[in-house]
Scaffold this motif. Structure first.
Motif, PDB file in Angstrom:
ATOM      1  N   LEU A 186       3.411   6.661  -4.311  1.00 42.60           N
ATOM      2  CA  LEU A 186       2.795   4.870  -4.709  1.00 42.60           C
ATOM      3  C   LEU A 186       4.375   4.068  -4.170  1.00 42.60           C
ATOM      4  O   LEU A 186       3.370   3.292  -4.371  1.00 42.60           O
ATOM      5  N   THR A 239      -1.401   2.601   3.613  1.00 48.95           N
ATOM      6  CA  THR A 239      -2.593   3.014   3.466  1.00 48.95           C
ATOM      7  C   THR A 239      -3.158   4.212   3.954  1.00 48.95           C
ATOM      8  O   THR A 239      -2.889   4.673   5.031  1.00 48.95           O
ATOM      9  N   PHE A 279      -4.740   4.356  -4.547  1.00 47.09           N
ATOM     10  CA  PHE A 279      -3.790   4.587  -5.368  1.00 47.09           C
ATOM     11  C   PHE A 279      -3.996   4.889  -7.006  1.00 47.09           C
ATOM     12  O   PHE A 279      -3.171   6.000  -7.641  1.00 47.09           O
ATOM     13  N   ARG A 315       0.889  -4.743  -1.879  1.00 47.66           N
ATOM     14  CA  ARG A 315       1.163  -6.060  -2.810  1.00 47.66           C
ATOM     15  C   ARG A 315       2.150  -7.019  -2.189  1.00 47.66           C
ATOM     16  O   ARG A 315       1.977  -8.270  -2.048  1.00 47.66           O
ATOM     17  N   ARG A 335      -2.143   8.163  -9.281  1.00 45.14           N
ATOM     18  CA  ARG A 335      -1.710   8.041 -10.569  1.00 45.14           C
ATOM     19  C   ARG A 335      -1.809   9.124 -11.922  1.00 45.14           C
ATOM     20  O   ARG A 335      -1.247   9.554 -12.696  1.00 45.14           O
ATOM     21  N   ALA A 367      -7.738  -2.475  -8.839  1.00 44.59           N
ATOM     22  CA  ALA A 367      -6.097  -2.383  -8.434  1.00 44.59           C
ATOM     23  C   ALA A 367      -5.630  -2.961 -10.104  1.00 44.59           C
ATOM     24  O   ALA A 367      -4.475  -2.736 -10.185  1.00 44.59           O
ATOM     25  N   LEU A 372      -1.981  -1.395  -9.809  1.00 43.24           N
ATOM     26  CA  LEU A 372      -1.684  -1.985  -8.190  1.00 43.24           C
ATOM     27  C   LEU A 372      -1.483  -2.813  -8.316  1.00 43.24           C
ATOM     28  O   LEU A 372      -0.494  -3.251  -7.436  1.00 43.24           O
ATOM     29  N   SER A 387      -5.465  -0.123 -12.406  1.00 45.53           N
ATOM     30  CA  SER A 387      -4.573   0.923 -11.719  1.00 45.53           C
ATOM     31  C   SER A 387      -3.345   0.425 -11.768  1.00 45.53           C
ATOM     32  O   SER A 387      -2.422   1.185 -11.515  1.00 45.53           O
ATOM     33  N   SER A 393       2.650   0.656  -3.423  1.00 44.52           N
ATOM     34  CA  SER A 393       2.564  -0.186  -3.840  1.00 44.52           C
ATOM     35  C   SER A 393       3.226  -1.469  -3.258  1.00 44.52           C
ATOM     36  O   SER A 393       2.527  -2.641  -3.485  1.00 44.52           O
ATOM     37  N   GLN A 420      -8.052   2.174  -0.063  1.00 40.30           N
ATOM     38  CA  GLN A 420      -6.387   2.310  -1.072  1.00 40.30           C
ATOM     39  C   GLN A 420      -6.169   1.829  -2.603  1.00 40.30           C
ATOM     40  O   GLN A 420      -5.712   2.345  -3.094  1.00 40.30           O
ATOM     41  N   ALA A 421      -7.084   0.855  -3.518  1.00 44.48           N
ATOM     42  CA  ALA A 421      -7.068   0.705  -4.843  1.00 44.48           C
ATOM     43  C   ALA A 421      -7.249   1.680  -4.980  1.00 44.48           C
ATOM     44  O   ALA A 421      -6.787   2.518  -6.102  1.00 44.48           O
TER      45      ALA A 421
END
Length: 566
Positions: free
Chosen positions: A323, A268, A296, A331, A300, A403, A408, A406, A327, A292-293
């Motif tokens: 990635l 992160t 990510f 998660r 992508r 999130a 995520l 994307s 991820s 962070q979202a």
């Protein structure tokens, strides 16, 4: 051709149990490099009749067949000319009633346009002459995103292209705060057009944080720029802009700031307070979910935009590795549902070695009382922040919606976030969507966390205020998860007051009942957010501009959500 993924629009079982989601599986992000099979969409079929996985995001002028031509001609016929602005304003598509607010919103959005040497390059933050301008007369990168999406959906990509190129040019400027020079890849927070009446010449003046409250550089600006470049490419079908050497270099410069090696033990991004939409001290320092979202999603998008050879080859490999790590981390450690909350409640502390369960040494007594009642039996969300001995359990709307968009969030987690919004409708939506964060901090905690900030008092501004701009990300997330009725309900709530109150920036109070005490009127992103939400509901294929799907080979087969019916 356009290197893009199909819009992620699969429907999920409403009763999916997110706490059983397996977040430990390794995901092969290298598979995302494979070009997906193109899909076609017949626009005249009703939304309810179609699985969202069938929806194509190709722009109308690129679709094949006679139906596409007929649709294009109908689009042109369904435009009215506003007498006050002289631009085309779209009516609703077939099968949808256009709200009277839509035409007024387009007029207001047109009035916010900023021109540089005769070309539109963005929209100012607010057209409110009743208040001191401060920096509301500038073009903000993050604020322009919903405006850009509205113009793209309305078939006006040139404004967006101009904006992307002008901000890219600003990126190359030397950036200094006092005697310290910022990184080459930093994008501006905002810019304004300065007209020299003596020389009759226009120049751009950019703010990279040196003029901002708190002097914080905008970490999110670069991410939004990459996301918007991908939206432009996806919408127009034209990859020539993204393929320009200058744009390729711009992407690499932005991400090189984030992918450089250092002392980090987490994938992160470590950030200062006030570096994103929440641009004042609000206790989001560390690893905020919003950043962070967006990080990510920009990774992508960059994977789709960058050429995979030459100067970008090494960065593409770095992106794929990051990635994987990001991820898994998000998660596993940012996700909270009833089971995870109970596990944290029972955590042991002072564990040592790699076998530790409480890896961040979070003290169970630090769990806030409100979170036990807030968490529904079915539902969950990504919490605000995770760092050593600290978990910020607040709900942040933008981070959770991004999130979902994307991917995520896993399909199960995406469903759980939607379940949470429905279960806690009064708290998160209330009388004006959508709470930027929940709950508000107050009393002694407010003094410590905000430094007694008079603008971020409880249930106001970023401290539990309700922001209409968030309608667009909520609507996109609802459509992607097969729950459009949630968005429709939220839009109806907003339509009851938003235009009547003259498009405020934000609302105050526990349920968003009052126009914000320092809210600007005719706030551009409140207007654009509403328009984008309406257009996405009318034509869900638009969501493909801002949605990314996980590789189909790693995605389990799910049934359509029981709550799909509008």
């Amino acid at each position: 051709g356009v290197r893009s993924l199909d819009c992620a629009m699969s429907s999920f079982n409403q009763n999916g149990d997110a706490k059983n989601a397996d977040t430990s599986d390794d995901i092969d992000f290298s598979k995302l490099l494979e070009k997906p099979r193109p899909l076609n969409m017949e626009r005249l079929r009703s939304l309810e009749e179609r699985s969202l996985t069938e929806l194509s995001t190709s722009p109308p002028h690129l679709r094949n067949g006679d139906n596409a031509s007929a649709s294009r001609l109908q689009d042109r016929a369904d435009c009215v000319v506003s007498p006050s602005v002289g631009f085309n304003t779209p009516r609703s598509l077939a099968g949808f009633e256009s709200h009277p607010m839509v035409g007024e919103a387009w007029d207001a959005l047109r009035r916010s346009l900023v021109y540089f040497r005769g070309q539109p390059v963005g929209t100012i933050a607010a057209v409110d002459n009743s208040e001191e301008k401060l920096n509301y007369d500038q073009v903000f990168v993050r604020d322009f995103v919903p405006s850009a999406l509205a113009f793209l959906m309305n078939g006006e990509p040139d404004i967006v292209k101009n904006f992307l190129l002008k901000t890219l040019r600003l990126q190359s400027w030397e950036k200094k705060i006092d005697r310290f020079q910022l990184g080459e890849g930093v994008m501006p927070a905002s810019f304004k057009v300065f007209h020299d009446p003596v020389r009759n010449y226009e120049t751009l003046i950019a703010d990279f944080g040196e003029s901002a409250i708190g002097r914080v550089a905008p970490v999110d600006s670069g991410f939004w720029w990459i996301i918007l470049l991908r939206a432009y490419t996806k919408s127009t079908g034209d990859s020539s802009l993204a393929d320009m050497p200058e744009c390729q270099k711009g992407i690499r410069l932005i991400l090189s700031l984030c992918l450089s090696e250092g002392f980090d033990t987490f994938p992160t991004l470590l950030c200062a307070d006030g570096c994103c939409m929440i641009d004042r001290r609000m206790g989001v320092y560390g690893y905020p979910i919003e950043i962070q979202a967006l990080f990510f999603m920009s990774l992508r998008c960059a994977l789709l935009l960058l050429k995979h050879e030459g100067e970008s080859k090494e960065m593409v490999e770095q992106i794929v590795k990051r990635l994987h790590a990001l991820s898994y981390h998000m998660r596993s450690y940012f996700w909270l549902d009833l089971k995870q909350l109970n596990d944290i409640y029972r955590y042991k502390t002072e564990e040592y070695s790699h076998t530790a369960v409480n890896k961040f040494n979070v003290i169970p007594d630090s769990l806030p009382e409100w979170v036990f009642d807030f968490m529904p039996p079915q539902g969950g969300f990504f919490i605000g922040n995770v760092s050593p001995a600290r978990m910020d359990f607040r709900w942040f709307a933008l981070g959770n919606c991004i999130a979902i968009l994307s991917s995520l969030a896993t399909p199960e987690q995406s469903t759980a976030i939607m379940d949470l919004i429905e279960a806690r409708w009064e708290e998160l939506v209330g009388e004006m969507p959508l709470k930027v964060c929940y709950p508000a901090i107050e009393s002694h905690e407010w003094k410590i966390v905000t430094g007694c900030d008079p603008k971020n008092t409880r249930w106001s501004y970023h401290n539990g205020g309700s922001w209409p701009v968030l309608l667009w990300v909520l609507t996109a997330a609802c459509i992607k998860t097969g729950r459009p009725q949630i968005a429709r309900r939220a839009i109806e709530v907003a339509e009851a007051r938003l235009h009547k109150d003259n498009w405020p920036e934000y609302y105050d109070g526990t349920v968003g009942r009052y126009v914000g005490k320092q809210a600007r009127k005719c706030q551009t992103w409140s207007i654009a957010g509403y328009l984008v939400a309406k257009m996405m509901l009318e034509d869900p294929s638009h969501v493909g501009m801002v949605a990314l799907e996980e590789d189909k080979q790693m995605k389990p087969v799910m049934r359509r959500s029981n709550s799909w019916t509008c």
